[in-house]
Design an enzyme around this catalytic site. Structure first.
Site, short mmCIF file in Angstrom:
data_model
loop_
_atom_site.label_atom_id
_atom_site.label_comp_id
_atom_site.label_asym_id
_atom_site.label_seq_id
_atom_site.Cartn_x
_atom_site.Cartn_y
_atom_site.Cartn_z
N ASP A 185 46.30 111.88 7.68
CA ASP A 185 47.52 111.13 7.96
C ASP A 185 48.50 112.04 8.71
O ASP A 185 48.66 113.22 8.37
CB ASP A 185 48.15 110.63 6.67
CG ASP A 185 49.19 109.54 6.91
OD1 ASP A 185 48.93 108.38 6.56
OD2 ASP A 185 50.26 109.85 7.49
N ILE A 186 49.17 111.49 9.72
CA ILE A 186 50.09 112.28 10.55
C ILE A 186 51.35 112.68 9.77
O ILE A 186 52.02 113.66 10.13
CB ILE A 186 50.46 111.48 11.83
CG1 ILE A 186 50.89 112.39 12.95
CG2 ILE A 186 51.50 110.41 11.55
CD1 ILE A 186 50.95 111.71 14.31
N HIS B 93 44.29 104.64 2.00
CA HIS B 93 44.89 105.96 1.83
C HIS B 93 44.16 106.68 0.71
O HIS B 93 43.97 106.11 -0.37
CB HIS B 93 46.36 105.84 1.42
CG HIS B 93 47.28 105.24 2.42
ND1 HIS B 93 48.12 105.99 3.21
CD2 HIS B 93 47.52 103.95 2.74
CE1 HIS B 93 48.85 105.19 3.97
NE2 HIS B 93 48.51 103.95 3.71
N GLY C 26 54.24 97.24 2.01
CA GLY C 26 54.62 98.45 2.74
C GLY C 26 53.68 98.80 3.89
O GLY C 26 53.70 99.93 4.38
N HIS D 60 43.26 100.00 6.28
CA HIS D 60 43.01 101.42 6.01
C HIS D 60 43.19 101.69 4.53
O HIS D 60 44.00 101.05 3.86
CB HIS D 60 43.94 102.32 6.84
CG HIS D 60 45.38 101.96 6.76
ND1 HIS D 60 45.93 100.93 7.49
CD2 HIS D 60 46.40 102.47 6.03
CE1 HIS D 60 47.22 100.83 7.22
NE2 HIS D 60 47.53 101.75 6.32
N ASN E 173 47.92 99.42 1.24
CA ASN E 173 49.17 98.70 1.44
C ASN E 173 48.87 97.44 2.24
O ASN E 173 48.23 97.50 3.29
CB ASN E 173 50.18 99.58 2.19
CG ASN E 173 50.63 100.77 1.37
OD1 ASN E 173 50.71 100.70 0.15
ND2 ASN E 173 50.92 101.89 2.03
P1 5GP Z 1 50.66 101.97 5.97
O1 5GP Z 1 52.14 102.14 5.77
O2 5GP Z 1 50.37 100.92 7.04
O3 5GP Z 1 49.89 101.73 4.71
O4 5GP Z 1 50.13 103.37 6.47
C1 5GP Z 1 50.08 103.77 7.79
C2 5GP Z 1 49.87 105.25 7.78
O5 5GP Z 1 49.43 105.64 9.07
C3 5GP Z 1 51.12 106.06 7.47
O6 5GP Z 1 50.88 106.88 6.34
C4 5GP Z 1 51.36 106.85 8.74
O7 5GP Z 1 51.85 108.16 8.49
C5 5GP Z 1 50.00 106.87 9.38
N1 5GP Z 1 50.01 106.93 10.84
C6 5GP Z 1 50.73 106.15 11.68
N2 5GP Z 1 50.48 106.44 12.96
C7 5GP Z 1 49.56 107.45 12.92
C8 5GP Z 1 48.91 108.21 13.96
O8 5GP Z 1 49.12 108.01 15.15
N3 5GP Z 1 48.04 109.17 13.56
C9 5GP Z 1 47.77 109.41 12.24
N4 5GP Z 1 46.91 110.36 11.96
N5 5GP Z 1 48.37 108.72 11.24
C10 5GP Z 1 49.25 107.76 11.59
#
Ligand code: 5GP
Ligand code: ZN
Length: 114
Positions: free
Chosen positions: A30-31, A102, A93, A100, A87
């Site tokens: 995760d970034i 986590h 969220g 995906h 999520n």
């Molecule tokens: P969500 O909030 O949709 O469950 O999680 C999305 C996740 O994707 C977040 O934890 C966010 O930090 C990660 N994320 C968003 N854009 C990127 C990206 O371009 N590269 C990576 N490696 N992670 C990303």
């Protein structure tokens, strides 16, 4: 899907730190990590969220969850424990609308989530 960031990561059109790849999924760091281990397991097939799936997708979804568990083991957090999170939608969220999982660990998690 052409404008989906996780499709682009899965197709390696944009860079990421990939830690696992197989025929159905990729996993990458995760970034913006929220724990010492924070990996995302992403299917190669574009699906918005688990809410789109049905019984025919049980194997597909199971593969993502088991991949998350295997990554936790590889990263040495299986014994200390970890969290697999999906999520889903606005109140869940979700910010990236490509399914995906986590994989979070390396520190104690709290409950209930915020
Ligand atoms: P969500 O909030 O949709 O469950 O999680 C999305 C996740 O994707 C977040 O934890 C966010 O930090 C990660 N994320 C968003 N854009 C990127 C990206 O371009 N590269 C990576 N490696 N992670 C990303
Ligand atoms: Zn996508």
């Amino acid at each position: 899907m052409s404008d989906c960031i996780f499709c682009k990561i899965a197709e390696k059109k944009i860079p990421s730190k990939i830690v696992h790849e197989d025929d159905r999924a990729v996993a990458f760091e995760d970034i913006n990590p929220q724990a010492p281990v924070h990996v995302l397991v992403v299917p190669k097939r574009h699906v918005q969220s688990v809410a789109e799936l049905n019984a025919a997708d049980a194997g597909f979804l199971g593969h993502l969850l088991l991949t998350g568990a295997a990554i936790a083991k590889q990263r040495g957090i299986a014994d200390s424990g970890y969290r697999l999170v999906l999520n889903t939608g606005k109140h869940g969220g979700q910010t990236v609308f490509h399914l995906h999982v986590h994989v979070l660990g390396g520190r104690p998690m709290h409950w209930p989530p915020g």
